[in-house]
Structures are given as C-alpha cells and as structure tokens.
Motif scaffolding. Sequence first.
Motif, PDB file in Angstrom:
ATOM      1  N   SER A 109       0.809  -1.224   0.000  1.00 57.60           N
ATOM      2  CA  SER A 109       0.000   0.000   0.000  1.00 57.60           C
ATOM      3  C   SER A 109       0.839   1.270   0.000  1.00 57.60           C
ATOM      4  O   SER A 109       0.333   2.329  -0.343  1.00 57.60           O
ATOM      5  CB  SER A 109      -0.923   0.004   1.207  1.00 57.60           C
ATOM      6  OG  SER A 109      -0.161   0.133   2.396  1.00 57.60           O
ATOM      7  N   ALA A 114       6.893  -0.801  -0.177  1.00 57.59           N
ATOM      8  CA  ALA A 114       7.034  -1.524  -1.444  1.00 57.59           C
ATOM      9  C   ALA A 114       8.496  -1.482  -1.905  1.00 57.59           C
ATOM     10  O   ALA A 114       9.037  -2.474  -2.404  1.00 57.59           O
ATOM     11  CB  ALA A 114       6.121  -0.915  -2.505  1.00 57.59           C
ATOM     12  N   SER A 122       4.495   1.527  -4.987  1.00 65.70           N
ATOM     13  CA  SER A 122       3.223   0.836  -4.723  1.00 65.70           C
ATOM     14  C   SER A 122       2.505   0.553  -6.034  1.00 65.70           C
ATOM     15  O   SER A 122       2.003  -0.565  -6.253  1.00 65.70           O
ATOM     16  CB  SER A 122       2.346   1.710  -3.809  1.00 65.70           C
ATOM     17  OG  SER A 122       1.054   1.160  -3.689  1.00 65.70           O
TER      18      SER A 122
END
Lengths: 310, 310
Positions: A109, A114, A122
């Motif tokens: 998210s 990420a 993301s």
Amino acid sequence: MAGDPPVPERIEFVEVGPRDGLQNEKVLISTESKLALVARAIAAGARRIEVTSFVNPRRVPQMADAEAVCAGLPERPDVTYIGLVMNARGAERALATGRVDQLGAVCVSTDAFAMANQGQTSAESAAAAMEIVAMAQAAGRSGQITIGAAFGCPFSGEVAEAGVIALAQQLAAARPAEIALADTIGCGNPAQVARLVAGVRAAAPGVPVRVHFHNTRGTGLANVWAAVQAGASVVDASIGGLGGCPFAPGAAGNVASEDVVYMLERAGVATGIDLAEIIAASQWLSGIMGRTLPGMAAQAPLFPQTIEGA
Amino acid sequence: MAGDPPVPERIEFVEVGPRDGLQNEKVLISTESKLALVARAIAAGARRIEVTSFVNPRRVPQMADAEAVCAGLPERPDVTYIGLVMNARGAERALATGRVDQLGAVCVSTDAFAMANQGQTSAESAAAAMEIVAMAQAAGRSGQITIGAAFGCPFSGEVAEAGVIALAQQLAAARPAEIALADTIGCGNPAQVARLVAGVRAAAPGVPVRVHFHNTRGTGLANVWAAVQAGASVVDASIGGLGGCPFAPGAAGNVASEDVVYMLERAGVATGIDLAEIIAASQWLSGIMGRTLPGMAAQAPLFPQTIEGA
C-alpha cells in the motif's frame, strides 16, 4: 450460534506456516521438515496451504528449496497449494513446477514499504501483482493478491484507508480469486479492520476478502474476530504463530493457527481444522524449532477437557 | 470513530497488576516495588487500581503486606483504590486500613472451582460476596462483585450461560457498584462474551458490567473487543500481562494493560491511559521481575512512530 453481531457459520482457513511462518527463521529448515509440516497441516484439515515462495534465494535463503518442496508435495486433489511470487520470473518458476495450484501475488500500500520489500513503488507492485494473476490464469491456475502493510507501514506510519480501498478496486479488474488485507507489522485495530474489510467488499463486489494478521501487539485475534464479523471469508494463520517479515522491522509472528481455530470453533465458526491435531502440529513444530513458539493454545490445557476428566 | 458495529467512545480502565498481576508470582515483591507500580499506574492515567487482597497470607504469601501497601498509597482523592476480599474477615481488615475505597468481592459460578478457590459452594460464595458489599456500604465505601470462572471452569468444564446470568441477577439485589465477568482460566470466546455481557446487562439493568480476561489461549483482546461492543463499560488489565490464579491450573496472565490500551485507543475508544507511559511502566516492571513479560505492545515499536521518524 454466534452472538450479536452475527458471524458466519464457517470461514476458509489458509495455513501459511510453511511460507510466512518459516521465511524469517535464521536457521535453515530441511525440505523434509517443511514437507512434514505440510503433511501435518493436511492431517489437521487444512485444504489451502501456502507452501513456499519463489523469490531470490539470496534475499530469502529459507525459501531456496521452493522447487524441491513442490516436488515433494503429496498428491491431494482436495488441497490447494499456494506459491508466493513477487514477479513474472517467480511466477514462471512456480508454474514450471506443475505443483502450484494458485499463485499468491503481493502488492504494497505504500511506496516506502514496497521499495523495501520488493524494490518497486506501490503502483508498480500493483501492476506486477495483476500481471502475475494473468499469468496464473493463462496457465489454467488461479491467482490472488495480498495488499501488504494495509493497516500501517513501518516507514510511513498511518496508511489511508481510502487508498487501500482504491487499490483493491483497481486490483479487482485482474479478477483475482481473492484479495487479502495484510497487517504486515501487526499494528491494526479491530475498528479499522471492520472498516477496511467492509470497504474492500463494497469496492470489489463478488471478490472474497482474505485477512492476514500478525500478532505484534497482541491484537491479532481481535482483528481476526472483527474481520470475520465484517464479512472476511478467508483467514490466514501459521502453526505455532511463527513468522515475521525480513523486510519489516519489529514485525512479530502470524496469528497462530491453533489460537485462531480455538477462538473461531469455540465461537461457533467452523474452520475445517481439528483443534487437537493442529495443537499437536504446533507442539511438533516447537520441537523442530527447538523453542517455545508464540501460539498459546498449544501451551494450555485443552478446554473443555477438565483436570479430573469431566 | 469506531466502525461497524459501533463501540463506545470511552471505557473505564482498571489496573489490576498490583493484585492479580503479582499474586501468582513465586518471588516475593517488596512493598516498595508494589507502591512504585501503583505510582506508575497513576502516572499513566489509571484512576481505579486493585492494589492488594486481604486474604490468608499462608495461602497467598505475595499479599501478606496488604496493610503495608495500603498505608503507603499516595493520597489521591481522584483515584479509587480497590482491595480484594473473600470474606467478612478480609472486609474488616480492608476497611480497617482506612485507605481502601472499594471492596472487590468474588463469587464463583461453579461449585468445583468455588471449593478450590475459597472452600465454599457457588451459592455460599454468592452470599459471602453480597455480605461484603453490604459491609462496604455500611462503612461508607462501595463494593463490587466479580463472578469467577464465568466462561468455563478448570474442574467442571463448560459453564451454562443461563446460570451465570441468573447469578448476576441475584447479586444485583446487593446493589453492587458493578458486576464483573471473569474468565479466570482464559477459555472464553468472543461470541460467548458478547452473549454473556448482553445477558447480564439485561438481567441486572443499571448495573455496570466489568470484564476481566486472562490471555491463556491468545483470545484475551478479542474478548475485550467483543465485551466492549456488547456494552461492557469497565475493563480490567494488568501491566505487562502478569497474572494467573494460584488455584486455577493452567491459567495464564491477565490481558496486558499496554495491549488493551493500544487496541482500544487506536480503535477510537478512550481509556484515559497514556500508551507511552503504560509501556514504560511495563518495561520497568519487566526489570523488577527480571524477565520478559507477556504483554506485547511494550516489546514492539511505538506505532505510528516510524523508523526514520515520519
């Protein structure tokens, strides 16, 4: 059967111990022991099992035997074996084994997590996850997507619920078998869980919602309960409560399978899992790991069995 | 603020660490350390604290300094000090200190556990608890009653919910300040909690319901959440998750104050407790006890504080 507010009569249970449970363990576990863990999960009633991940063995050495694990899986048409993959290369490896029934993809998210977890933004992680689902479908398999750090991020803190819901809506276009909300660092709370599960269900109608909780702050089972109340139909757990993410500082183990099964079965929600068998599996795994595991039901008397035998 | 189903904006928090947390500890804790624990609870925001019990020191040596603890309590008109008592003799001792604001009485839902815990039948324990409340009221104090083993009994197994509700209805005649449902051995599940809290509220209208959970099987916080959803307005917890009953085999600690506060505050339910302060108290208590305590929030990063500082 289940008090007020109502809860469903049953959920689908996913055992993730062989993958998420073990991946953070520093001591390498033998392929034989991993396959024994899978066998014990099946014996206890598990019919969906995350068996390994197809990732870079230099980053996650514990999963370097992914192909060997798959080659040793028992032939069980009634069991869905899940392989976690992070990119097309991993998906190719998983599909090449011929033994992975479902690919599990992960998008995250937040950009910060990420990047730490998989070196992408993301948005890039979402695109990669959707590609993985398409590859699974093209190969006659199914694919599902987990949204990591859905309840909070170790690097950027609070995660906006609207962003997670919008991400789920975007992912639904890939027609995944399900979308999971993962509390990677175990910071979620049950009110937030209820809102997010309801929000994703509304944004991705017809897509089952799975939940994946870590018990970093003791709230894991409360979050499972809130999720089931809110309509999550699939629950991840790990025998013994093993787990933790190598790229998420401060993350503790998954919710323990035996604790989840104890709570839900006692609350009238069928899991398909035999409590005594999953407790025995946890006690066996404790021996393999050489330490007491976080799961608690395996350390307590088997209620309502009584001290003097009823 | 709190998702669906709704939860209240606030609950009343009761710190029970100085009594229930410590009573099962084999190593005797100094009176000075007990008073330091009380001071830390107050500093964190606790305004109701179970400070000690007035029981037979041969049975519970850890509580032999009950009078000394009371003599050392800070003068805080805004804090309610609770003393646990099991009989009239204990009530006399507690009232004689002049420092106990509220007597906590205990009755037990099953004969088998009442006999093991206090050498009485369940009915005798209820009569004794009602007498204790009357003694408190006659002395210008308040009294409340906890129903022990309300969710299950280590000796007789399942406990009929109707029996617990009938017991609460009977106890309400004593006009206790509140009635508590205690999961002494930590076997309860959230559906059962929701039903029992609702049942007691209906059977004893106007009497606040307190809940007291042990985390023996990992379900403690799920049970807190279900109880708060069902209208319990007071929650017991113990700093660090210390606890366990010397007369209840297999019982683990109370739900940890820091974990309860983390969950409820993050879910939008005010507790009056400062999370950072109660975590600091738990870390201090861990040093006093010389071991890691069961509470988890004190061992995790303080979310949403982030690794690189937001």
